[in-house]
Design a protein around this motif. Structure first.
Motif, PDB file in Angstrom:
ATOM      1  N   GLU A  80       0.779  -1.287  -0.411  1.00 36.96           N
ATOM      2  CA  GLU A  80      -0.025  -0.548   0.020  1.00 36.96           C
ATOM      3  C   GLU A  80       1.014   0.882   0.054  1.00 36.96           C
ATOM      4  O   GLU A  80       1.176   1.223   0.988  1.00 36.96           O
ATOM      5  N   SER A 104      -5.913  -1.500  -6.489  1.00 36.29           N
ATOM      6  CA  SER A 104      -6.510  -0.896  -6.501  1.00 36.29           C
ATOM      7  C   SER A 104      -6.723   0.111  -6.260  1.00 36.29           C
ATOM      8  O   SER A 104      -5.433   0.820  -5.846  1.00 36.29           O
ATOM      9  N   SER A 106      -8.577   3.635  -3.453  1.00 30.71           N
ATOM     10  CA  SER A 106      -9.711   3.880  -2.750  1.00 30.71           C
ATOM     11  C   SER A 106     -10.511   2.473  -2.803  1.00 30.71           C
ATOM     12  O   SER A 106     -11.572   2.662  -2.425  1.00 30.71           O
ATOM     13  N   ARG A 107     -10.323   1.653  -2.402  1.00 32.30           N
ATOM     14  CA  ARG A 107     -10.706   0.327  -1.952  1.00 32.30           C
ATOM     15  C   ARG A 107     -12.041  -0.415  -3.489  1.00 32.30           C
ATOM     16  O   ARG A 107     -12.510  -1.205  -3.150  1.00 32.30           O
ATOM     17  N   GLU A 159     -13.237   9.507   1.079  1.00 28.60           N
ATOM     18  CA  GLU A 159     -13.508   8.885   0.280  1.00 28.60           C
ATOM     19  C   GLU A 159     -13.450   8.109  -1.038  1.00 28.60           C
ATOM     20  O   GLU A 159     -13.893   9.091  -1.798  1.00 28.60           O
ATOM     21  N   CYS A 161     -15.169   5.693  -4.428  1.00 28.74           N
ATOM     22  CA  CYS A 161     -15.822   4.708  -5.098  1.00 28.74           C
ATOM     23  C   CYS A 161     -16.326   5.384  -6.882  1.00 28.74           C
ATOM     24  O   CYS A 161     -16.532   6.011  -7.184  1.00 28.74           O
TER      25      CYS A 161
END
Length: 183
Positions: A80, A104, A106-107, A159, A161
């Protein structure tokens, strides 16, 4: 006599074949791009089979991977980035061969996810960017230009998404939660 001549001509061709192996040592430097250093892991791991360390820009976690019968089936490495929201995931078999890798942001997965056979050949590719009209780099640029948000800044980005939108908007979308500098 004629049969003897034919056999003597075919004999060298039969001996030129060699058996195919799938060991790490045999394949090093060929198709595989990444290997797991089992020796280094075993020297540095803690008692529970984990090894965590940091470089100047990366946090790296390595651990053993077990099946439901608690048999060792390989190793996992998660890298990371410390200052940016990128994460790199690798799975290796018990010989240190790369079997799976993904990236990936941010998730959520970005780009291509790869699965490999024991010889390092790609057996499956999943394109996580396919449903989206623009790439992550386009989103980064748009957020910077239009809103003054640097979503690469891990300290200010809460975040990011994205969804293919199959259950809600019926089209792919991105969502960004960013901390305002004035707060």
């Amino acid at each position: 006599m004629r049969m003897l001549a034919i056999i003597s001509l075919l004999m060298p061709l039969c001996t030129l074949c060699c058996a195919q192996t799938d060991g790490v040592e045999h394949n090093k430097g060929k198709n595989m791009k990444r290997y797991f250093d089992i020796k280094s892991f075993n020297e540095n791991q803690d008692g529970s089979g984990d090894y965590e360390y940091k470089t100047y820009d990366m946090s790296i976690e390595q651990r053993k991977r077990y099946d439901s019968n608690k048999e060792l089936i390989g190793y996992i490495e998660v890298c990371e980035e410390l200052n940016r929201p990128y994460r790199y995931y690798y799975e290796y078999d018990t010989r240190g061969n790369l079997r799976h890798m993904s990236v990936s942001f941010s998730r959520f997965h970005i780009g291509n996810e790869y699965y490999y056979d024991s010889l390092g050949r790609i057996t499956e590719t999943i394109d996580h960017s396919a449903p989206y009209k623009f790439k992550l780099s386009d989103l980064i640029e748009k957020m910077k230009k239009e809103y003054g948000c640097d979503i690469l800044d891990k300290g200010r980005t809460s975040e990011v998404c994205r969804s293919e939108g199959e259950r809600d908007l019926k089209r792919p979308w991105y969502s960004v939660y960013y901390l305002d500098a004035n707060d």
